[in-house]
Scaffold this motif. Structure first.
Motif, PDB file in Angstrom:
ATOM      1  N   PRO A  56       0.863  -1.272  -0.133  1.00  9.82           N
ATOM      2  CA  PRO A  56       0.104   0.103  -0.267  1.00  9.82           C
ATOM      3  C   PRO A  56       0.958   1.254  -0.040  1.00  9.82           C
ATOM      4  CG  PRO A  56       0.038  -0.884   2.370  1.00  9.82           C
ATOM      5  CD  PRO A  56       1.034  -1.795   1.304  1.00  9.82           C
ATOM      6  N   TYR A  57       2.014   1.135  -0.047  1.00  7.73           N
ATOM      7  CA  TYR A  57       3.020   2.300   0.100  1.00  7.73           C
ATOM      8  C   TYR A  57       4.327   2.119  -0.760  1.00  7.73           C
ATOM      9  CZ  TYR A  57       0.574   2.953   4.633  1.00  7.73           C
ATOM     10  OH  TYR A  57      -0.295   3.244   5.650  1.00  7.73           O
ATOM     11  N   ASP A  58       4.925   3.174  -0.909  1.00  9.01           N
ATOM     12  CA  ASP A  58       6.191   3.218  -1.593  1.00  9.01           C
ATOM     13  C   ASP A  58       7.416   2.875  -0.231  1.00  9.01           C
ATOM     14  OD1 ASP A  58       5.339   4.095  -4.041  1.00  9.01           O
ATOM     15  OD2 ASP A  58       5.720   6.218  -3.408  1.00  9.01           O
ATOM     16  N   GLY A  59       7.911   1.930  -0.366  1.00  8.23           N
ATOM     17  CA  GLY A  59       9.053   1.478   0.612  1.00  8.23           C
ATOM     18  C   GLY A  59       9.791   0.358   0.199  1.00  8.23           C
ATOM     19  N   TYR A  60       9.950  -0.500   1.451  1.00  2.12           N
ATOM     20  CA  TYR A  60      11.060  -1.702   1.132  1.00  2.12           C
ATOM     21  C   TYR A  60      10.319  -2.997   1.532  1.00  2.12           C
ATOM     22  CZ  TYR A  60      14.567   1.362  -0.291  1.00  2.12           C
ATOM     23  OH  TYR A  60      15.286   2.457  -1.246  1.00  2.12           O
ATOM     24  N   ALA A  61      10.212  -3.877   0.664  1.00  2.00           N
ATOM     25  CA  ALA A  61       9.477  -5.426   1.367  1.00  2.00           C
ATOM     26  C   ALA A  61      10.827  -6.126   1.731  1.00  2.00           C
ATOM     27  CB  ALA A  61       8.871  -5.877   0.158  1.00  2.00           C
ATOM     28  N   VAL A  94      13.252 -12.816  -1.790  1.00  2.00           N
ATOM     29  CA  VAL A  94      13.944 -12.039  -0.258  1.00  2.00           C
ATOM     30  C   VAL A  94      14.709 -12.780   0.515  1.00  2.00           C
ATOM     31  CG1 VAL A  94      13.678 -10.276   1.257  1.00  2.00           C
ATOM     32  CG2 VAL A  94      12.306 -10.006  -0.621  1.00  2.00           C
ATOM     33  N   GLU A  95      15.780 -13.048   0.497  1.00  2.00           N
ATOM     34  CA  GLU A  95      16.608 -13.832   1.658  1.00  2.00           C
ATOM     35  C   GLU A  95      16.881 -13.165   2.922  1.00  2.00           C
ATOM     36  OE1 GLU A  95      16.455 -16.964   1.130  1.00  2.00           O
ATOM     37  OE2 GLU A  95      16.352 -17.264  -1.473  1.00  2.00           O
ATOM     38  N   ARG A  96      17.360 -13.673   4.082  1.00  2.00           N
ATOM     39  CA  ARG A  96      17.848 -13.005   5.048  1.00  2.00           C
ATOM     40  C   ARG A  96      18.780 -12.194   4.586  1.00  2.00           C
ATOM     41  NH1 ARG A  96      19.749 -16.850   9.737  1.00  2.00           N
ATOM     42  NH2 ARG A  96      17.332 -16.987   9.853  1.00  2.00           N
ATOM     43  N   GLY A  97      18.627 -10.714   5.209  1.00  2.00           N
ATOM     44  CA  GLY A  97      19.665  -9.841   5.261  1.00  2.00           C
ATOM     45  C   GLY A  97      19.422  -8.879   3.836  1.00  2.00           C
ATOM     46  N   GLN A  98      18.216  -9.056   3.096  1.00  2.00           N
ATOM     47  CA  GLN A  98      17.927  -8.652   1.883  1.00  2.00           C
ATOM     48  C   GLN A  98      16.500  -7.884   1.978  1.00  2.00           C
ATOM     49  OE1 GLN A  98      17.777 -11.859  -0.982  1.00  2.00           O
ATOM     50  NE2 GLN A  98      19.876 -11.836  -1.089  1.00  2.00           N
ATOM     51  N   ALA A  99      16.484  -6.855   1.167  1.00  2.00           N
ATOM     52  CA  ALA A  99      15.148  -6.047   0.898  1.00  2.00           C
ATOM     53  C   ALA A  99      14.865  -5.916  -0.463  1.00  2.00           C
ATOM     54  CB  ALA A  99      15.205  -4.833   1.648  1.00  2.00           C
ATOM     55  N   VAL A 100      13.581  -5.509  -0.910  1.00  2.00           N
ATOM     56  CA  VAL A 100      13.149  -5.210  -2.412  1.00  2.00           C
ATOM     57  C   VAL A 100      12.644  -3.788  -2.345  1.00  2.00           C
ATOM     58  CG1 VAL A 100      11.745  -5.686  -4.242  1.00  2.00           C
ATOM     59  CG2 VAL A 100      13.086  -7.405  -3.490  1.00  2.00           C
ATOM     60  N   LYS A 101      13.130  -2.897  -3.122  1.00  2.00           N
ATOM     61  CA  LYS A 101      12.597  -1.580  -3.152  1.00  2.00           C
ATOM     62  C   LYS A 101      11.009  -1.577  -3.920  1.00  2.00           C
ATOM     63  CE  LYS A 101      13.184   3.152  -4.931  1.00  2.00           C
ATOM     64  NZ  LYS A 101      14.159   3.916  -5.777  1.00  2.00           N
ATOM     65  N   ILE A 102      10.009  -1.423  -3.352  1.00  2.00           N
ATOM     66  CA  ILE A 102       8.869  -1.503  -4.040  1.00  2.00           C
ATOM     67  C   ILE A 102       7.843  -0.250  -3.827  1.00  2.00           C
ATOM     68  CG2 ILE A 102       7.698  -2.099  -1.514  1.00  2.00           C
ATOM     69  CD1 ILE A 102       6.822  -4.910  -2.994  1.00  2.00           C
ATOM     70  N   LEU A 103       7.113  -0.253  -5.065  1.00  2.00           N
ATOM     71  CA  LEU A 103       6.216   0.944  -4.936  1.00  2.00           C
ATOM     72  C   LEU A 103       4.730   0.593  -4.936  1.00  2.00           C
ATOM     73  CD1 LEU A 103       9.038   1.483  -7.202  1.00  2.00           C
ATOM     74  CD2 LEU A 103       7.916   3.689  -6.040  1.00  2.00           C
ATOM     75  N   THR A 104       3.900   1.426  -4.652  1.00  2.00           N
ATOM     76  CA  THR A 104       2.663   1.337  -4.228  1.00  2.00           C
ATOM     77  C   THR A 104       1.776   0.434  -5.422  1.00  2.00           C
ATOM     78  OG1 THR A 104       2.421   3.324  -3.180  1.00  2.00           O
ATOM     79  CG2 THR A 104       0.436   2.656  -3.498  1.00  2.00           C
ATOM     80  N   GLY A 105       1.025  -0.583  -4.827  1.00  2.00           N
ATOM     81  CA  GLY A 105       0.511  -1.382  -5.849  1.00  2.00           C
ATOM     82  C   GLY A 105       1.200  -2.536  -6.339  1.00  2.00           C
ATOM     83  N   ALA A 106       2.466  -2.498  -6.067  1.00  2.00           N
ATOM     84  CA  ALA A 106       3.300  -3.607  -6.694  1.00  2.00           C
ATOM     85  C   ALA A 106       3.189  -4.870  -5.754  1.00  2.00           C
ATOM     86  CB  ALA A 106       5.021  -3.406  -6.664  1.00  2.00           C
ATOM     87  N   PRO A 107       3.323  -5.947  -6.480  1.00  2.00           N
ATOM     88  CA  PRO A 107       3.250  -7.284  -5.561  1.00  2.00           C
ATOM     89  C   PRO A 107       4.317  -7.461  -4.459  1.00  2.00           C
ATOM     90  CG  PRO A 107       3.309  -7.738  -8.099  1.00  2.00           C
ATOM     91  CD  PRO A 107       3.781  -6.291  -7.928  1.00  2.00           C
ATOM     92  N   ILE A 108       3.980  -8.069  -3.582  1.00  3.77           N
ATOM     93  CA  ILE A 108       5.283  -8.457  -2.481  1.00  3.77           C
ATOM     94  C   ILE A 108       5.990  -9.460  -3.023  1.00  3.77           C
ATOM     95  CG2 ILE A 108       5.361  -9.049  -0.164  1.00  3.77           C
ATOM     96  CD1 ILE A 108       3.973  -6.500  -0.368  1.00  3.77           C
TER      97      ILE A 108
END
Ligand code: AMP
Ligand code: MG
Length: 409
Positions: A56-61, A94-108
């Motif tokens: 629902p947000y721009d952020g990091y998964a 996404v593995e331990r220690g990792q993140a994905v930059k994600i934008l609103t509406g994008a799949p987790i």
């Protein structure tokens, strides 16, 4: 002695009329044509909305587990492995220690169970630092938040509106089975009537109420067909009704239903061999009324007095049209209202008061026009409520509480 009942209550009249009409057949139409139409099928969700868990947000998964040690003074820094804008599918887990930059509406992405908003992070192109522990599932819109696959979404008999059309579009419905719109023929009877564009001759008036009734017919989701003016003679009226019944689903006439020498409607119906259901209703206005069935079609004959015709149409025509249109909610809803103005007359007969809903201090009021009259159309302007005074009511003070039927609310 007439072979049909005379002087029914409103409820008896309504039941009698509803028993003589049924939902019309259905047709398949495009979604964009379906606003205001009545659904003729039960619809279920063939898929979920949203179809995937999304941000629902721009952020990091990321993984909530990785944030457990995070605090204001010592953030946890994760490696950003990809960026997923809305409309794209993640390619990495996404593995331990990792993140994905994600934008609103994008799949987790797989593996992530938490989204942290941009505002709550510090980031570079390759890393993101989180300063508070997060919970699994936080900031993730689950699959089917709005609608779950298999859920019922709309029932047969539902009137479609913008929200429902959007829901159906979201589910991929582009064609819908809806009930056919009832076609209503309007016949105006009376030797005094001329068309609206005529230069008036002595003793004549213009056919005004047909425009009013046509408008109310359309607001019921039906199609109105004006069938012109017919003189006060049984034979031409009979011919007009016969032709109208052939080309429509419901025939409405005005005029000629009282006991005057020129009141020819019953005679016309008898000439046709129509089945007269009843004559007159115990109410005011609108007592003069005939209901009949001819060739399987309902014929409702209203008073010539415009407001009497309209009140009878509200109480009997609207339920009939709703039934024919396939609606589930056939009866008019009632609410409790107060009189915005006093009503100075006694009501020996059950009386109906057309008016407008007005909200004052959070209470519903029925605002009646200052001047009222059976022969007047002007007081009906903006009418969306029909107040009811029981038979035997005394004059009513301003603020008196009464019941009212909701019309076009
Ligand atoms: P009736 O029901 O025929 O006795 O008519 C009652 C009153 O309504 C008379 O004053 C008529 O002139 C009037 N009236 C009848 N038909 C219409 C109409 N289509 N538009 C306006 N007034 C009408
Ligand atoms: Mg007349």
């Amino acid at each position: 002695m007439e072979p049909y009942p005379i002087g029914l209550s409103v409820e008896e009249a309504r039941e009698c009329i509803l028993n003589c009409c049924a939902a019309l057949d259905s047709e398949c139409i495009a979604l964009e044509e379906a606003d205001g139409r009545v659904l003729a099928e039960d619809l279920f969700a063939p898929e979920s909305i949203p179809p995937f868990p999304r941000s629902p947000y721009d952020g990091y998964a990321l993984r909530a587990e990785d944030t457990h040690g995070a605090a204001k003074e010592h953030g946890v820094t994760l490696r950003v492995i990809e960026e997923v804008p809305a409309g794209c599918a993640p390619t990495k887990q996404v593995e331990r220690g990792q993140a994905v930059k994600i934008l609103t509406g994008a799949p987790i992405p797989q593996g992530a169970d938490l989204v942290v908003k941009f505002e709550d992070t510090q980031f570079t192109a390759e890393t993101v630092t989180i300063f508070a522990p997060g919970k699994s599932g936080e900031n993730i819109v689950p699959v089917g938040e709005d609608i779950q696959e298999g859920d019922p979404v709309a029932e047969r008999g539902t009137v479609l509106d913008g929200a429902m059309l959007g829901v159906l579009a979201g589910l991929g419905y582009t064609k819908l089975q809806v009930f056919r719109m009832p076609r209503v023929a309007l016949i105006s009877t009376g030797d005094e009537l001329m068309e609206a564009d005529a230069a008036l001759l002595p003793g004549k008036i213009r056919n005004s109420s047909v425009y009013t009734l046509a408008s109310y017919v359309r607001r019921c989701g039906a199609v109105s067909m004006r069938r012109g003016i017919v003189p006060d003679q049984a034979q031409p009226i009979a011919a007009a009704i016969a032709q109208a019944a052939e080309q429509s689903d419901l025939v409405l006439t005005t005029g000629g239903v009282s006991v005057g020498d020129y009141d020819m409607l019953r005679k016309a119906l008898e000439l046709l061999g129509a089945d007269i259901l009843f004559w007159k209703i115990r109410m005011k206005p609108g007592a003069a009324f005939v209901a009949a069935v001819y060739q399987g079609k309902l014929i409702l004959c209203l008073s010539g007095n415009p407001s009497a015709a309209v009140v009878a149409f509200f109480l009997l025509g609207i339920p009939a049209l709703r039934r024919m249109a396939g609606r589930r909610d056939v009866e008019l809803e009632k609410i409790q209202v107060r009189l915005a103005r006093p009503f100075g007359k006694k009501s020996p007969n059950r009386r109906f008061l057309p008016g407008k809903l007005e909200i004052r201090g959070g209470n519903a009021y029925l605002l009646q026009a200052e001047r009222q009259g059976n022969g007047m159309l002007h007081p009906l302007y903006g009418c969306n409520l029909l107040g009811e005074l029981p038979a035997g009511s005394p004059p009513m003070e301003q603020g008196s509480s009464i019941e009212a039927y909701c019309l076009f609310l």
